[in-house]
Design a protein around this motif. Structure first.
Motif, PDB file in Angstrom:
ATOM      1  N   GLU A  11       0.829  -1.215   0.000  1.00 38.53           N
ATOM      2  CA  GLU A  11       0.000   0.000   0.000  1.00 38.53           C
ATOM      3  C   GLU A  11       0.863   1.264   0.000  1.00 38.53           C
ATOM      4  O   GLU A  11       0.397   2.342  -0.335  1.00 38.53           O
ATOM      5  CB  GLU A  11      -0.904   0.027   1.239  1.00 38.53           C
ATOM      6  N   GLY A  12       2.132   1.115   0.416  1.00 34.00           N
ATOM      7  CA  GLY A  12       2.967   2.296   0.621  1.00 34.00           C
ATOM      8  C   GLY A  12       3.976   2.575  -0.457  1.00 34.00           C
ATOM      9  O   GLY A  12       4.551   3.671  -0.498  1.00 34.00           O
ATOM     10  N   PHE A  13       4.205   1.589  -1.342  1.00 35.88           N
ATOM     11  CA  PHE A  13       5.285   1.755  -2.314  1.00 35.88           C
ATOM     12  C   PHE A  13       4.823   1.385  -3.720  1.00 35.88           C
ATOM     13  O   PHE A  13       3.934   0.555  -3.883  1.00 35.88           O
ATOM     14  CB  PHE A  13       6.476   0.875  -1.915  1.00 35.88           C
ATOM     15  N   PRO A  14       5.446   1.965  -4.758  1.00 37.21           N
ATOM     16  CA  PRO A  14       5.090   1.609  -6.131  1.00 37.21           C
ATOM     17  C   PRO A  14       5.474   0.157  -6.427  1.00 37.21           C
ATOM     18  O   PRO A  14       6.350  -0.402  -5.759  1.00 37.21           O
ATOM     19  CB  PRO A  14       5.921   2.588  -6.977  1.00 37.21           C
ATOM     20  N   THR A  61      12.568  -0.308   6.326  1.00 38.96           N
ATOM     21  CA  THR A  61      11.402   0.248   5.632  1.00 38.96           C
ATOM     22  C   THR A  61      10.366   0.659   6.663  1.00 38.96           C
ATOM     23  O   THR A  61      10.359   0.159   7.791  1.00 38.96           O
ATOM     24  CB  THR A  61      10.805  -0.768   4.631  1.00 38.96           C
ATOM     25  N   ILE A  62       9.498   1.575   6.251  1.00 40.21           N
ATOM     26  CA  ILE A  62       8.402   2.026   7.115  1.00 40.21           C
ATOM     27  C   ILE A  62       7.235   2.398   6.214  1.00 40.21           C
ATOM     28  O   ILE A  62       7.435   2.978   5.135  1.00 40.21           O
ATOM     29  CB  ILE A  62       8.823   3.219   8.003  1.00 40.21           C
ATOM     30  N   ALA A  63       6.038   2.052   6.627  1.00 34.78           N
ATOM     31  CA  ALA A  63       4.858   2.451   5.853  1.00 34.78           C
ATOM     32  C   ALA A  63       3.659   2.582   6.780  1.00 34.78           C
ATOM     33  O   ALA A  63       3.464   1.761   7.681  1.00 34.78           O
ATOM     34  CB  ALA A  63       4.555   1.431   4.758  1.00 34.78           C
ATOM     35  N   VAL A  64       2.881   3.621   6.528  1.00 43.04           N
ATOM     36  CA  VAL A  64       1.620   3.853   7.243  1.00 43.04           C
ATOM     37  C   VAL A  64       0.501   3.784   6.213  1.00 43.04           C
ATOM     38  O   VAL A  64       0.655   4.273   5.081  1.00 43.04           O
ATOM     39  CB  VAL A  64       1.641   5.234   7.942  1.00 43.04           C
ATOM     40  N   LEU A  68      -4.508   6.786   6.821  1.00 43.48           N
ATOM     41  CA  LEU A  68      -4.232   7.086   8.231  1.00 43.48           C
ATOM     42  C   LEU A  68      -2.998   7.955   8.414  1.00 43.48           C
ATOM     43  O   LEU A  68      -2.535   8.162   9.535  1.00 43.48           O
ATOM     44  CB  LEU A  68      -4.069   5.772   9.006  1.00 43.48           C
ATOM     45  N   ARG A  69      -2.468   8.440   7.296  1.00 47.02           N
ATOM     46  CA  ARG A  69      -1.236   9.240   7.401  1.00 47.02           C
ATOM     47  C   ARG A  69      -1.510  10.600   8.017  1.00 47.02           C
ATOM     48  O   ARG A  69      -2.621  11.080   8.052  1.00 47.02           O
ATOM     49  CB  ARG A  69      -0.608   9.389   6.007  1.00 47.02           C
ATOM     50  N   ARG A  70      -0.419  11.187   8.458  1.00 48.86           N
ATOM     51  CA  ARG A  70      -0.433  12.530   9.032  1.00 48.86           C
ATOM     52  C   ARG A  70      -1.229  12.584  10.331  1.00 48.86           C
ATOM     53  O   ARG A  70      -1.816  13.610  10.656  1.00 48.86           O
ATOM     54  CB  ARG A  70      -0.994  13.524   7.997  1.00 48.86           C
ATOM     55  N   SER A  71      -1.244  11.447  11.041  1.00 51.81           N
ATOM     56  CA  SER A  71      -1.892  11.463  12.361  1.00 51.81           C
ATOM     57  C   SER A  71      -0.938  10.965  13.441  1.00 51.81           C
ATOM     58  O   SER A  71      -1.380  10.550  14.517  1.00 51.81           O
ATOM     59  CB  SER A  71      -3.175  10.629  12.337  1.00 51.81           C
ATOM     60  N   GLY A  72       0.366  10.940  13.133  1.00 53.49           N
ATOM     61  CA  GLY A  72       1.356  10.619  14.151  1.00 53.49           C
ATOM     62  C   GLY A  72       1.797   9.169  14.213  1.00 53.49           C
ATOM     63  O   GLY A  72       2.635   8.816  15.048  1.00 53.49           O
ATOM     64  N   VAL A  73       1.241   8.327  13.322  1.00 51.32           N
ATOM     65  CA  VAL A  73       1.599   6.905  13.377  1.00 51.32           C
ATOM     66  C   VAL A  73       3.063   6.690  12.976  1.00 51.32           C
ATOM     67  O   VAL A  73       3.802   5.935  13.632  1.00 51.32           O
ATOM     68  CB  VAL A  73       0.666   6.066  12.471  1.00 51.32           C
ATOM     69  N   GLY A 102       9.176  13.599  -0.053  1.00 54.10           N
ATOM     70  CA  GLY A 102       9.008  14.720   0.872  1.00 54.10           C
ATOM     71  C   GLY A 102       8.473  14.332   2.237  1.00 54.10           C
ATOM     72  O   GLY A 102       9.055  14.709   3.259  1.00 54.10           O
ATOM     73  N   PRO A 103       7.363  13.565   2.320  1.00 56.82           N
ATOM     74  CA  PRO A 103       6.820  13.222   3.632  1.00 56.82           C
ATOM     75  C   PRO A 103       7.825  12.485   4.521  1.00 56.82           C
ATOM     76  O   PRO A 103       7.977  12.811   5.705  1.00 56.82           O
ATOM     77  CB  PRO A 103       5.621  12.326   3.281  1.00 56.82           C
ATOM     78  N   ALA A 104       8.526  11.486   3.956  1.00 54.62           N
ATOM     79  CA  ALA A 104       9.487  10.733   4.775  1.00 54.62           C
ATOM     80  C   ALA A 104      10.660  11.631   5.184  1.00 54.62           C
ATOM     81  O   ALA A 104      11.125  11.567   6.334  1.00 54.62           O
ATOM     82  CB  ALA A 104       9.989   9.507   4.004  1.00 54.62           C
ATOM     83  N   ARG A 105      11.121  12.470   4.279  1.00 53.02           N
ATOM     84  CA  ARG A 105      12.241  13.357   4.637  1.00 53.02           C
ATOM     85  C   ARG A 105      11.840  14.305   5.770  1.00 53.02           C
ATOM     86  O   ARG A 105      12.617  14.567   6.688  1.00 53.02           O
ATOM     87  CB  ARG A 105      12.697  14.147   3.401  1.00 53.02           C
ATOM     88  N   GLN A 106      10.600  14.800   5.691  1.00 51.25           N
ATOM     89  CA  GLN A 106      10.110  15.688   6.759  1.00 51.25           C
ATOM     90  C   GLN A 106      10.026  14.944   8.089  1.00 51.25           C
ATOM     91  O   GLN A 106      10.385  15.478   9.145  1.00 51.25           O
ATOM     92  CB  GLN A 106       8.728  16.226   6.399  1.00 51.25           C
ATOM     93  N   LEU A 107       9.534  13.710   8.015  1.00 54.84           N
ATOM     94  CA  LEU A 107       9.401  12.906   9.240  1.00 54.84           C
ATOM     95  C   LEU A 107      10.772  12.681   9.878  1.00 54.84           C
ATOM     96  O   LEU A 107      10.950  12.869  11.090  1.00 54.84           O
ATOM     97  CB  LEU A 107       8.741  11.569   8.886  1.00 54.84           C
ATOM     98  N   TYR A 108      11.751  12.292   9.081  1.00 53.66           N
ATOM     99  CA  TYR A 108      13.084  11.999   9.623  1.00 53.66           C
ATOM    100  C   TYR A 108      13.760  13.285  10.119  1.00 53.66           C
ATOM    101  O   TYR A 108      14.433  13.267  11.156  1.00 53.66           O
ATOM    102  CB  TYR A 108      13.960  11.327   8.569  1.00 53.66           C
ATOM    103  N   ALA A 109      13.562  14.361   9.395  1.00 52.91           N
ATOM    104  CA  ALA A 109      14.165  15.631   9.821  1.00 52.91           C
ATOM    105  C   ALA A 109      13.561  16.084  11.143  1.00 52.91           C
ATOM    106  O   ALA A 109      14.262  16.604  12.022  1.00 52.91           O
ATOM    107  CB  ALA A 109      13.962  16.696   8.742  1.00 52.91           C
TER     108      ALA A 109
END
Ligand SMILES: CC(C)(COP(=O)(O)OP(=O)(O)OC[C@H]1O[C@@H](n2cnc3c(N)ncnc32)[C@H](O)[C@@H]1OP(=O)(O)O)[C@@H](O)C(=O)NCCC(=O)NCCS
Length: 145
Positions: A11-14, A61-64, A68-73, A102-109
């Protein structure tokens, strides 16, 4: 467990980057490798796979789940991974992320990861991978020290 993680991964990757249940099962059988699942009332929200060896940890790897994204999971999964890695003796965490994610880079940063290297044209779509490094002791996640 591997079958569920493969479903969440898909669900999270191409398609070109998806991991099969067999591949995930083989990873989980390797020493120092582990998976963490976030769930609520028995429903899976996402997962992270990591490994620890010789004082270093890595996010494999990590996938939400998309809805349900952008709710802190994702942050909660990474925090749990850092705690697990610290308990196993890791002081540094490495992560690889596509330059275009972008989303993963923001999360890690947001957790405090900094750029430590780059792998040119690493991904199937030709984008570079950024190698990020997180100092576990100073990242703000409680590690009982
Ligand atoms: C990357 C991923 C795991 C993030 O999971 P998430 O549960 O949505 O992340 P969180 O809600 O915990 O976000 C934590 C922080 O990360 C950053 N962030 C996450 N998604 C973001 C987005 N779409 N845009 C900007 N910042 C984002 C924000 O700083 C956010 O904090 P805030 O919401 O307080 O602003 C998720 O987008 C995902 O599964 N993507 C597909 C798979 C993937 O790319 N995995 C990473 C491979 S390296």
């Amino acid at each position: 467990m591997a079958g569920l993680l493969a479903t969440l991964h898909a669900e999270g990757f191409p398609p070109a980057e998806r991991w099969t249940a067999q591949a995930i099962g083989l990873l989980l059988d390797l020493p120092g490798h582990f998976g963490l699942i976030a769930e609520t009332r028995g429903e899976p929200l996402g997962f992270v796979l990591g490994r620890v060896a010789a004082g270093e940890a890595e996010v494999l790897t990590i996938a939400v789940r998309p809805a349900l994204r952008r709710s802190g999971v994702g942050r909660a999964l990474l925090t749990a991974l850092v705690e697990t890695a610290a308990a196993a003796g890791a002081e540094t965490l490495f992560l690889e992320v596509s330059e275009s994610n972008g989303p993963a880079r923001q999360l890690y940063a947001a957790l405090g990861a900094v750029e430590a290297g780059r792998r040119r044209r690493y991904y199937a779509d030709g984008t570079d991978a950024l190698v990020l490094r997180l100092d576990i002791k100073s990242c703000g996640v409680a590690t009982n020290e």
